[in-house]
Write an enzyme that holds these catalytic residues in place. Structure first.
Site, PDB file in Angstrom:
ATOM      1  N   PRO A 131       0.873  -1.045   0.066  1.00 24.25           N
ATOM      2  CA  PRO A 131       0.079  -0.184  -0.055  1.00 24.25           C
ATOM      3  C   PRO A 131       0.638   1.363  -0.033  1.00 24.25           C
ATOM      4  O   PRO A 131       0.296   2.381   0.105  1.00 24.25           O
ATOM      5  CB  PRO A 131      -0.744  -0.116   1.252  1.00 24.25           C
ATOM      6  CG  PRO A 131       0.167  -0.684   2.313  1.00 24.25           C
ATOM      7  CD  PRO A 131       0.701  -1.777   1.232  1.00 24.25           C
ATOM      8  N   GLU A 132       2.223   1.252  -0.156  1.00 20.33           N
ATOM      9  CA  GLU A 132       2.939   2.245   0.153  1.00 20.33           C
ATOM     10  C   GLU A 132       2.566   3.361  -0.681  1.00 20.33           C
ATOM     11  O   GLU A 132       2.707   4.674  -0.243  1.00 20.33           O
ATOM     12  CB  GLU A 132       4.261   2.064  -0.282  1.00 20.33           C
ATOM     13  CG  GLU A 132       5.076   0.924   0.830  1.00 20.33           C
ATOM     14  CD  GLU A 132       4.828  -0.313   0.710  1.00 20.33           C
ATOM     15  OE1 GLU A 132       5.815  -1.011   1.138  1.00 20.33           O
ATOM     16  OE2 GLU A 132       4.158  -0.817   0.027  1.00 20.33           O
ATOM     17  N   VAL A 133       2.480   3.191  -2.117  1.00 21.38           N
ATOM     18  CA  VAL A 133       2.082   4.586  -2.807  1.00 21.38           C
ATOM     19  C   VAL A 133       0.781   5.578  -2.492  1.00 21.38           C
ATOM     20  O   VAL A 133       1.055   6.515  -2.848  1.00 21.38           O
ATOM     21  CB  VAL A 133       1.830   4.047  -4.386  1.00 21.38           C
ATOM     22  CG1 VAL A 133       3.269   3.659  -4.976  1.00 21.38           C
ATOM     23  CG2 VAL A 133       0.900   3.293  -4.625  1.00 21.38           C
ATOM     24  N   ARG A 135       0.095   5.915   0.176  1.00 21.77           N
ATOM     25  CA  ARG A 135       0.953   6.903   1.462  1.00 21.77           C
ATOM     26  C   ARG A 135       1.922   7.775   1.003  1.00 21.77           C
ATOM     27  O   ARG A 135       2.620   8.179   2.119  1.00 21.77           O
ATOM     28  CB  ARG A 135       1.372   6.001   2.714  1.00 21.77           C
ATOM     29  CG  ARG A 135      -0.092   5.137   3.271  1.00 21.77           C
ATOM     30  CD  ARG A 135      -1.057   6.038   3.818  1.00 21.77           C
ATOM     31  NE  ARG A 135      -1.858   5.337   4.351  1.00 21.77           N
ATOM     32  CZ  ARG A 135      -3.103   5.863   4.790  1.00 21.77           C
ATOM     33  NH1 ARG A 135      -3.384   7.154   4.782  1.00 21.77           N
ATOM     34  NH2 ARG A 135      -4.183   4.898   5.221  1.00 21.77           N
ATOM     35  N   VAL A 137       4.893   6.993  -0.321  1.00 22.12           N
ATOM     36  CA  VAL A 137       6.118   6.090  -0.297  1.00 22.12           C
ATOM     37  C   VAL A 137       6.193   5.072  -1.421  1.00 22.12           C
ATOM     38  O   VAL A 137       5.037   4.923  -2.158  1.00 22.12           O
ATOM     39  CB  VAL A 137       6.131   5.492   0.900  1.00 22.12           C
ATOM     40  CG1 VAL A 137       7.392   4.878   1.360  1.00 22.12           C
ATOM     41  CG2 VAL A 137       5.735   6.344   2.166  1.00 22.12           C
TER      42      VAL A 137
END
Length: 268
Positions: A131-133, A135, A137
């Site tokens: 899920p980084e993108v 957030r 990141v």
């Protein structure tokens, strides 16, 4: 058994079992845990372990990077002793067989942790996500390792959509090697590691791993440095929203980006 602050290390029949043991924080990869994982890997070698199993206690395998550490600027001033990307590289390049026993969600850095292992045993009900993108990141190690497993298009879909992949789908995509019943992943991972080291000599196993990774080795310098390519304002908003339990508001950042792009086009 050796007990660290956030994990334990046990040697069983020549197999080292490193168990993430910070269930209240969903086994998040904090600076402390990453440092202790490095230490546990070193200790397992000193103990003469022939293979390594990475497991976890609690309902979550690993929830990814510790948010407090990220908010504290972890990405901007990474210490090599606590850099997750260097930990993942250490696992990839370990000349022993490394097996992950995934009993629950493997999210973000937890997913990257499984990608860094040679083999993965997942329990029914486990799931994987990057899920980084969402957030602000990027999953820097995942971007390097995931395409080798599922291909570029599938890797981009998983990274850009941040959707969850069930254990069954993960098996179909080649992200895991086996799906087993609840509560059985650790014993199955140990049995698999024991079967491998019990049927092949060390030199052949070392050569097989070394050359496999050499044929499709990632650019680790890029992996380590790429996390700083995301503007601070973006990941700051993402982490603030997560901490404050609200939706992200990236619209001002998009508007600013479009204004800057417009200025570039006018000057060219």
């Amino acid at each position: 058994m050796e007990i660290f602050t956030t994990l334990t290390l046990e040697l069983r029949d020549g197999i080292a079992i490193v168990t993430l043991n910070d269930a209240p924080r969903r086994n998040a990869l904090s600076r402390c845990m990453v440092g202790e994982l490095f230490a546990a890997i070193d200790q397992s070698r000193a103990l003469g372990a022939r293979a390594l199993v990475i497991a976890a206690n609690g309902p979550t395998f690993c929830a990814g990077a510790n948010i407090d550490d990220l908010r504290d600027g972890w990405m901007e001033r990474a210490d090599p002793r606590t850099d997750p990307a260097l930990l993942f590289r250490r696992l990839v390049e370990d000349d022993r067989v490394v097996v992950a026993a995934v009993q629950g969600p493997a999210v973000g850095g937890g997913f990257e942790l499984t990608l860094s292992c040679d083999l993965v045993i997942a329990e029914e009900g486990a799931w994987f996500a990057l899920p980084e993108v969402t957030r602000g990141v990027i999953p820097n190690t995942g971007l390097a390792l995931l395409p080798r497993v599922v291909g570029t298009r599938q890797a981009l879909q998983l990274v850009l959509t941040a959707r969850r992949v069930s254990a069954v789908e993960a098996l179909q995509r080649g992200l895991v090697n086996e799906v087993v019943g609840k509560g059985t992943s650790l014993e199955r991972a140990i049995a698999l590691a024991r079967a491998i080291v019990g049927s092949a000599p060390p030199g052949a196993l070392i050569a097989a791993k070394r050359h496999l990774h050499a044929h499709a080795g990632p650019d680790w310098k890029r992996v380590v440095n790429s996390v700083t390519d995301v503007p601070r304002a973006e990941w700051q908003e993402g982490l603030d929203a997560f901490t404050e339990k609200r939706k992200t508001d990236f619209e001002p950042l998009w508007q600013d980006h479009q204004c800057r792009m417009g200025r570039v086009e006018q000057s060219s």
